[in-house]
Design an enzyme around this catalytic site. Sequence first.
Site, mmCIF file in Angstrom:
data_model
loop_
_atom_site.group_PDB
_atom_site.id
_atom_site.type_symbol
_atom_site.label_atom_id
_atom_site.label_comp_id
_atom_site.label_asym_id
_atom_site.label_seq_id
_atom_site.Cartn_x
_atom_site.Cartn_y
_atom_site.Cartn_z
ATOM 1 N N GLN A 59 0.831 -1.206 0.000
ATOM 2 C CA GLN A 59 0.000 0.000 0.000
ATOM 3 C C GLN A 59 0.861 1.250 0.000
ATOM 4 O OE1 GLN A 59 -3.376 -0.261 2.569
ATOM 5 N NE2 GLN A 59 -4.087 1.794 2.125
ATOM 6 N N ASP A 60 1.417 1.631 1.158
ATOM 7 C CA ASP A 60 2.348 2.755 1.163
ATOM 8 C C ASP A 60 3.582 2.367 1.971
ATOM 9 O OD1 ASP A 60 1.168 2.918 3.702
ATOM 10 O OD2 ASP A 60 1.255 5.099 3.754
ATOM 11 N N PRO A 61 4.665 3.138 1.868
ATOM 12 C CA PRO A 61 5.914 2.752 2.523
ATOM 13 C C PRO A 61 5.801 2.757 4.048
ATOM 14 C CG PRO A 61 6.298 4.420 0.824
ATOM 15 C CD PRO A 61 4.817 4.348 1.042
ATOM 16 N N VAL A 124 5.615 8.638 1.809
ATOM 17 C CA VAL A 124 4.806 8.852 3.008
ATOM 18 C C VAL A 124 5.532 9.861 3.893
ATOM 19 C CG1 VAL A 124 5.883 6.983 4.373
ATOM 20 C CG2 VAL A 124 3.497 7.631 4.822
ATOM 21 N N ASN A 130 -0.302 6.478 5.320
ATOM 22 C CA ASN A 130 -1.242 6.865 4.255
ATOM 23 C C ASN A 130 -1.326 8.369 4.017
ATOM 24 O OD1 ASN A 130 -2.154 4.237 3.474
ATOM 25 N ND2 ASN A 130 -3.369 4.160 5.359
#
Length: 220
Positions: A59-61, A124, A130
Amino acid sequence: MTWSDILAEEKQKPYFKQILDFLACESAKGKVIFPTKENIFNAFKYTELDNLKVVILGQDPYHNYNQAHGLAFSVQKWVDIPPSLQNIYKELARSIPKFKTPNHGYLVDWAKQGVFLLNTTLTVEAHKANSHKDIGWETFTDTVINKISENKHNVVFMLWGSHARKKKVLIDSSRHLILESTHPSPLSAHRGFLGCNHFVDCNKYLIEKKDQKIDWNLLC
């Protein structure tokens, strides 16, 4: 087609310029962004498009210091293994004979074999999960997923969790293998990820279609 071709095309588009402007502005305000600038596109650096065999979507780092380095689920060698990656290792140990659980979470050797470890959001803000989900990265990564689907054959897509599974619509299931399960996070791993057999099914498919496989043990 190469990653350079795709990146060159996308970088000319207004949305991509807005991403870069946003990141520059945030940095100018003193905000810390992960991964560091030189590592943002590491997934593309370590997995050449010609060699790509598997896509694992994150999804995100990771948003704490010294963790994110541009590959989904991967961390630097000296950093504690995150819980989701611990569960990935558990599934590998359960399903792959003689799998040796690594003492680190550095997945570059998977990437070099053709496992494309792509976060759908590539940056991020420190300690704010997020926080960059709406700055335009998904326009870029959706394009990347679609380009892979259109220009490659017989790629294995591993979609873990509801966010990744939404990307199924971008993939031509008649050309590729799509494997879906819950996310490997501690909150959901026991609801389907542990026992999913994805790593075994992946290699069966690659052997059948390409006479190749991923050595998941190569990290040790």
